[in-house]
Design a protein around this motif. Structure first.
Motif, short mmCIF file in Angstrom:
data_model
loop_
_atom_site.label_atom_id
_atom_site.label_comp_id
_atom_site.label_asym_id
_atom_site.label_seq_id
_atom_site.Cartn_x
_atom_site.Cartn_y
_atom_site.Cartn_z
N GLY A 144 0.84 -1.21 0.00
CA GLY A 144 0.00 0.00 0.00
C GLY A 144 0.86 1.24 0.00
N THR A 145 0.55 2.16 0.89
CA THR A 145 1.36 3.38 0.97
C THR A 145 2.32 3.33 2.16
N GLU A 146 2.50 2.14 2.71
CA GLU A 146 3.43 2.02 3.84
C GLU A 146 4.86 2.31 3.40
N ARG A 147 5.22 1.83 2.23
CA ARG A 147 6.55 2.10 1.67
C ARG A 147 6.36 2.52 0.23
N VAL A 148 6.71 3.77 -0.09
CA VAL A 148 6.52 4.33 -1.43
C VAL A 148 7.85 4.86 -1.93
N ARG A 149 8.12 4.60 -3.20
CA ARG A 149 9.36 5.07 -3.82
C ARG A 149 9.02 5.83 -5.09
N PHE A 150 9.57 7.04 -5.24
CA PHE A 150 9.36 7.88 -6.42
C PHE A 150 10.62 7.86 -7.27
N ILE A 151 10.45 7.62 -8.56
CA ILE A 151 11.58 7.61 -9.49
C ILE A 151 11.22 8.48 -10.69
N GLU A 152 12.13 9.37 -11.05
CA GLU A 152 11.96 10.21 -12.24
C GLU A 152 13.12 9.90 -13.18
N ARG A 153 12.80 9.50 -14.41
CA ARG A 153 13.82 9.10 -15.38
C ARG A 153 13.89 10.12 -16.51
N HIS A 154 15.10 10.53 -16.86
CA HIS A 154 15.35 11.41 -18.01
C HIS A 154 15.99 10.55 -19.09
N ILE A 155 15.27 10.38 -20.20
CA ILE A 155 15.70 9.48 -21.26
C ILE A 155 15.91 10.30 -22.53
N TYR A 199 2.77 13.58 -4.79
CA TYR A 199 2.47 12.98 -6.10
C TYR A 199 2.02 11.53 -5.97
N CYS A 200 2.78 10.71 -5.29
CA CYS A 200 2.50 9.27 -5.27
C CYS A 200 1.33 8.90 -4.36
N ARG A 201 1.35 9.32 -3.12
CA ARG A 201 0.29 8.90 -2.18
C ARG A 201 -1.10 9.35 -2.61
N PRO A 202 -1.30 10.60 -3.05
CA PRO A 202 -2.64 10.98 -3.51
C PRO A 202 -3.09 10.18 -4.73
#
Length: 107
Positions: free
Chosen positions: A20-31, A76-79
């Motif tokens: 769930g939202t207990e552990r959240v990871r945000f990744i932004e990639r520039h390609i 961004y992620c949790r909402p």
């Protein structure tokens, strides 16, 4: 035929949810041209250059935009996860046995 003169830049943001939202990871990639040059990982907390070309933009991005990206898990992620829960949970399909293959096909 492929166009050799066409260049492509893509920015991709991802949220990885563990339990769930207990552990959240945000990744932004520039390609750029199908190669990831720079990425931001909320677990690391900064931009990282993935290629020699990407090290310079990573240093510049770390000077300016890091605080907002570090907070992206919360804004961004949790909402997005909480807004998707009703749609995702109601769309689950339980597995059912297939009747197309007979269990015992002896004559």
């Amino acid at each position: 035929p492929a166009h050799t003169g066409v260049l492509q830049y893509m920015l991709k943001s991802e949220c990885h949810y563990i339990n769930g939202t207990e552990r959240v990871r945000f990744i932004e990639r520039h390609i750029y041209n199908r190669q990831q040059d720079v990425h931001f990982d909320s677990d690391v907390g900064k931009y990282v250059g993935d290629t020699p070309y990407g090290e310079i933009p990573a240093r510049n991005l770390n000077k300016n935009r890091v605080e907002r990206k570090r907070a992206a898990v919360d804004w961004y992620c949790r909402p997005n996860y909480e807004g998707s829960i009703p749609f995702l949970l109601n769309r689950r399909v339980l597995p059912s046995p297939s009747s197309s293959t007979p269990v015992n096909s002896s004559p």
